[in-house]
Scaffold this motif. Structure first.
Motif, short mmCIF file in Angstrom:
data_model
loop_
_atom_site.label_atom_id
_atom_site.label_comp_id
_atom_site.label_asym_id
_atom_site.label_seq_id
_atom_site.Cartn_x
_atom_site.Cartn_y
_atom_site.Cartn_z
N SER A 243 0.54 -1.15 0.02
CA SER A 243 -0.13 0.20 0.30
C SER A 243 1.11 1.67 -0.14
O SER A 243 2.44 0.96 -0.18
CB SER A 243 -1.14 -0.03 1.62
OG SER A 243 -0.18 0.07 2.38
N ILE A 244 0.49 2.31 -0.70
CA ILE A 244 0.86 3.38 -0.19
C ILE A 244 0.18 4.61 0.49
O ILE A 244 -1.17 4.72 -0.60
CB ILE A 244 1.44 4.12 -2.25
CG1 ILE A 244 1.54 3.16 -2.73
CG2 ILE A 244 1.78 5.68 -1.68
CD1 ILE A 244 2.57 3.63 -4.28
N ILE A 245 0.45 5.38 0.89
CA ILE A 245 -0.19 6.50 1.85
C ILE A 245 0.09 7.90 1.41
O ILE A 245 1.31 7.95 2.08
CB ILE A 245 -0.28 5.97 3.39
CG1 ILE A 245 -1.96 5.08 3.00
CG2 ILE A 245 -1.03 7.32 3.39
CD1 ILE A 245 -2.20 4.61 4.37
N TYR A 246 0.19 9.04 0.95
CA TYR A 246 0.43 10.15 1.09
C TYR A 246 -0.26 10.41 1.98
O TYR A 246 -1.16 11.28 2.36
CB TYR A 246 -0.06 10.88 -0.36
CG TYR A 246 0.56 10.07 -2.11
CD1 TYR A 246 1.85 9.91 -1.84
CD2 TYR A 246 -0.14 9.81 -2.20
CE1 TYR A 246 2.62 9.57 -2.97
CE2 TYR A 246 0.52 8.62 -3.46
CZ TYR A 246 1.93 9.25 -3.74
OH TYR A 246 2.40 8.05 -5.05
N VAL A 247 1.24 10.96 2.73
CA VAL A 247 1.25 11.97 3.66
C VAL A 247 0.53 13.58 3.78
O VAL A 247 0.79 14.79 2.42
CB VAL A 247 2.07 12.04 4.83
CG1 VAL A 247 2.09 13.15 5.68
CG2 VAL A 247 3.02 10.54 4.59
N ASP A 248 -0.62 13.64 4.61
CA ASP A 248 -1.30 15.40 4.68
C ASP A 248 -0.61 16.13 3.91
O ASP A 248 1.01 16.40 5.19
CB ASP A 248 -2.06 15.90 5.81
CG ASP A 248 -2.78 16.59 5.88
OD1 ASP A 248 -2.76 17.39 5.04
OD2 ASP A 248 -4.09 16.88 6.11
N GLU A 249 -0.27 17.18 3.58
CA GLU A 249 0.45 18.09 3.29
C GLU A 249 0.88 19.19 4.37
O GLU A 249 1.83 19.78 4.40
CB GLU A 249 0.89 18.65 2.04
CG GLU A 249 1.42 17.52 0.60
CD GLU A 249 1.54 18.45 -0.19
OE1 GLU A 249 2.22 19.46 -0.48
OE2 GLU A 249 1.20 17.73 -1.84
N SER A 250 -0.07 19.85 5.09
CA SER A 250 -0.29 20.26 6.27
C SER A 250 0.61 20.13 7.22
O SER A 250 0.90 20.82 7.87
CB SER A 250 -1.40 20.91 6.50
OG SER A 250 -2.06 19.73 6.43
#
Length: 225
Positions: free
Chosen positions: A175-182
């Motif tokens: 799986s790949i989860i993109y981290v909240d950029e904030s």
């Protein structure tokens, strides 16, 4: 270790953080086909700046914020895009929410003092209030390529890397989860022109290449916005 090709006397040397090896290499290969003598050096960004201080490197591709503090004499930037922090898991292990990392026993991350995405991982863990739950489970390694190796060898439950590597090897992860950029400071990836780039026709051609459509397509393919 800095991975660097044998450098000819008249070759242009371009350095980059290890997480950007694939797109920078693709740009270099296009230029080689056009007849330009150019080689690449890849490692964590701290190691690359140390090598650049020797004066032979003409361009460094990396995080603007880090390069601004490197002490190098930078003559200008060509911005390539914005990077993103990602969490990846080994094949057979999937998660849908990044908060699920609290259930993991071992999580790899790049060096928080020397690597772009190690710095961002630390920022994310602090800002998301996950540091107290996973701090003792974090395994710091040299850089993104080493994190990827740990994940692919199933030696960790997950790893923090950049979107470039996540996109390039997405079929190899569970799986790949993109981290909240904030939750971490922005990652603006640029090519920094160094002193060796001045009055250098080959370097001018490299910088110009970064702005053309075939190079923009490469960086977009590898996850730079």
């Amino acid at each position: 270790m800095v991975a660097v090709f044998a450098l000819g006397a008249n070759s242009l040397l371009v350095g980059a953080g290890g997480g950007y090896k694939k797109p920078v290499t693709a740009v270099i290969e296009n230029l080689k086909k056009d007849g330009l003598s150019v080689e690449g050096a890849f490692a964590n960004i701290k190691q690359i700046t140390i090598q650049a201080a020797e004066g032979k490197m003409a361009v460094i591709v990396g995080d603007e914020a880090f390069l601004n503090k490197s002490g190098l004499e930078i003559k200008g930037y060509e911005r390539l895009g914005k990077g993103t922090l990602a969490l990846v898991t080994p094949k057979g292990k999937t998660i849908n929410d990044i908060k699920d990392i609290v259930k993991f026993e071992r999580i790899a991350m790049p060096d928080a003092k020397k690597a772009i995405y190690g710095i961002r991982t630390t920022g994310f863990l602090k800002n998301s209030n996950l540091e107290k739950d996973v701090g003792s489970k974090m395994l710091a390694v040299a850089g993104v390529p080493q994190v990827v190796a740990y994940v692919l060898n199933n030696e960790v439950d997950a790893g923090f890397i950049n979107s470039t590597e996540a996109e390039a090897r997405k079929s190899e992860f569970g799986s790949i989860i993109y981290v909240d950029e904030s939750l971490y400071s922005p990652v603006y990836i640029s090519a920094a022109k160094l002193k060796a780039c001045e009055n250098n026709a080959a370097c001018d051609k490299f910088i110009k290449e970064l702005g053309n459509e075939r190079s923009k397509a490469i960086f977009s393919k590898f996850g730079l916005k």
